[in-house]
Write an enzyme that holds these catalytic residues in place. Structure first.
Site, PDB file in Angstrom:
ATOM      1  CG  HIS A  29      -0.297   0.109   2.543  1.00  0.00           C
ATOM      2  ND1 HIS A  29      -0.047   1.311   3.164  1.00  0.00           N
ATOM      3  CD2 HIS A  29       0.161  -0.847   3.404  1.00  0.00           C
ATOM      4  CE1 HIS A  29       0.521   1.098   4.338  1.00  0.00           C
ATOM      5  NE2 HIS A  29       0.676  -0.202   4.506  1.00  0.00           N
ATOM      6  CG  ASP A  87      -2.646   4.181   2.961  1.00  0.00           C
ATOM      7  OD1 ASP A  87      -2.201   3.071   2.563  1.00  0.00           O
ATOM      8  OD2 ASP A  87      -3.359   4.288   3.974  1.00  0.00           O
ATOM      9  CG  ASP A  91       3.238   0.745   7.641  1.00  0.00           C
ATOM     10  OD1 ASP A  91       2.859   0.039   6.701  1.00  0.00           O
ATOM     11  OD2 ASP A  91       2.608   0.887   8.699  1.00  0.00           O
ATOM     12  CD  GLU A 146      -2.451  -1.599   5.650  1.00  0.00           C
ATOM     13  OE1 GLU A 146      -2.358  -2.632   6.343  1.00  0.00           O
ATOM     14  OE2 GLU A 146      -1.965  -0.492   6.011  1.00  0.00           O
ATOM     15  CD  GLU A 147      -0.696   2.515   7.655  1.00  0.00           C
ATOM     16  OE1 GLU A 147      -1.278   2.106   8.684  1.00  0.00           O
ATOM     17  OE2 GLU A 147       0.483   2.230   7.392  1.00  0.00           O
ATOM     18  CG  ASP A 158       2.170  -3.657   5.156  1.00  0.00           C
ATOM     19  OD1 ASP A 158       2.963  -2.736   5.438  1.00  0.00           O
ATOM     20  OD2 ASP A 158       0.957  -3.597   5.399  1.00  0.00           O
ATOM     21  CG  HIS A 197       1.585   3.928  12.288  1.00  0.00           C
ATOM     22  ND1 HIS A 197       0.389   3.336  12.639  1.00  0.00           N
ATOM     23  CD2 HIS A 197       1.906   3.427  11.073  1.00  0.00           C
ATOM     24  CE1 HIS A 197       0.019   2.510  11.678  1.00  0.00           C
ATOM     25  NE2 HIS A 197       0.932   2.549  10.711  1.00  0.00           N
TER      26      HIS A 197
END
Length: 411
Positions: free
Chosen positions: A81, A83, A144, A178-179, A201, A383
């Site tokens: 992903h 995003d 990520d 995805e997040e 991932d 994150h």
């Protein structure tokens, strides 16, 4: 050999594009800025020589690397992903490259005294002597999962440039959102047309995962009654006090900061309120399906218990399942995990097979008919401001993709 400088350049070109997703948005992708990288990726796939490159109205990207063998072999896929998390800023990412990491503290931002230290993040020490990419401490990095995207694109480019490596048909897919738990929602499994796939991932080198949490989101609205405080006796209902009771009635040690491994949890993610109304947002996580259902029941029973003390309902709880443990769908086709494990061993990588304390697009895709274990992409501390990725781990992940393709063609 995978070019280190080429991979770094590609990765930096991805992470410097802001692709933060937005859970409050109802569009797909959830933010317009995700299109910036989506279009760039589609163009890049065409440039390196991929075929059937497509990008749909929701920014899902797919492409094909045709088989170069003259026999029937399974079609496999690799998915990531693009995003980044809404938990921390992804705007104006300023990557910093730390060559030959010496194993001590890394000063990310002198002005704000932001330090990435192995005294707190112990995994750092295993990358002594390697090249680390961090930010300046004011944003997340975006490894990520732009590390995964970079690895897939680089692997496809390498296979195209080295036709002596024999492989079957390979499909690649890149997803938005995805997040915020919606990465697979509009993924066209039929169009992708792979027998199985792997999401790139995961985190540290060697990770191989085919178990994840069962997951649900919970929205709780607590209705109070506002009355002038001077005349409130027997009349006022303070929704914040009820919210506090609700929070304190859940098991205090069954929260993320007190659990690990296969242990599930209740996680309060947001609270906003006043006397008249308070809203709580929770997520529920558990690997065991029975325990997962029991956690949901605990919340509903607590709701009923509090409401029973009033002459009308004051607590309104809505629970929505988000995704389930993909183990149920992977175990019948465990050879796809075995191939990935063998690929790592042939590349002298020690496989680290464990359960994900989270979810990936692969968990949802597995229930949509595309079995999809998860493989490491190399990043750590996702994150947040302390996110980093060792370049050597990204190179190894790229090599794993190529080796899986080669081994699948030999089956």
């Amino acid at each position: 050999m995978i070019s280190k400088d080429h991979l770094i350049k590609r990765f930096i070109s991805y992470v410097t594009v802001d692709t933060q997703s937005d859970p409050k948005s109802e569009t797909t992708p959830s933010t317009e800025k995700q299109w910036d990288l989506a279009r760039k990726l589609a163009k890049e796939l065409e440039t390196i020589g991929m075929e059937d490159v497509s990008i749909d109205d929701n920014a899902y990207i797919m492409a094909t690397l045709p088989s170069n063998v003259d026999k029937e072999v399974p079609t496999i896929g690799f998915i990531s992903h693009f995003d980044t998390s809404p938990d921390f800023s992804g705007k104006d990412v300023k990557p910093q490259i730390h060559e030959n990491y010496l194993g001590g503290d890394l000063l990310l931002n002198k002005k704000e005294n932001i330090v990435l230290s192995p005294d707190y993040f112990e995994d750092l020490r295993q990358y002594t002597g390697q090249t680390l990419i961090t930010t300046d401490g004011t944003t997340l990095l975006g490894a990520d999962d732009k590390a995964g995207v970079c690895e897939i694109v680089t692997a496809m480019e390498y296979l195209i440039q080295h036709p002596e490596i024999k492989h079957g048909k390979i499909r690649v897919g890149f997803t938005p959102d995805e997040e915020i738990g919606r990465g697979a929602h509009k993924f066209d499994v039929k169009k992708f047309a792979a027998d199985w796939a792997y999401t790139m991932d995961g985190s540290q080198i060697g990770e191989l995962e085919y178990e994840n949490f069962n997951a649900a989101g919970v929205e709780i609205t607590i209705k109070g009654k506002i009355v002038h405080p001077g005349y409130a006796k027997g009349k006022m209902i303070n929704s914040m006090y009820i919210a506090t009771e609700f929070i304190n009635s859940l098991p205090r040690m069954e929260t993320p900061e007190h659990t690990e491994g296969y242990q599930g949890f209740f996680h309060l993610t947001q609270i906003k309120g006043d006397v008249d109304e308070t809203k709580l947002e929770y997520i529920i996580r558990d690997h065991d399906r029975k325990h997962f259902e029991a956690r949901k029941e605990v919340m509903m029973n607590l709701t009923e218990d509090i409401n029973s003390r009033y002459d009308h309902d004051v607590v309104f709880t809505e629970i929505k399942d988000q995704y389930y443990n993909m183990r149920e769908k992977i175990e019948p086709v465990m050879h796809i995990v075995d191939i990935a494990e063998k690929a790592m061993k042939e590349l002298h990588i020690k496989p680290h097979i464990k359960a994900i304390r989270g979810g990936t697009d692969g968990s949802q895709l597995s229930y949509m008919g595309l079995p999809c274990p998860n493989i490491f992409a190399g990043g750590h501390n996702f994150h947040g401001r302390y996110e980093y990725v060792p370049v050597e781990s990204m190179i190894k992940a790229t090599e794993v993709i190529c080796k899986i393709a080669e081994l699948t063609a030999k089956q």
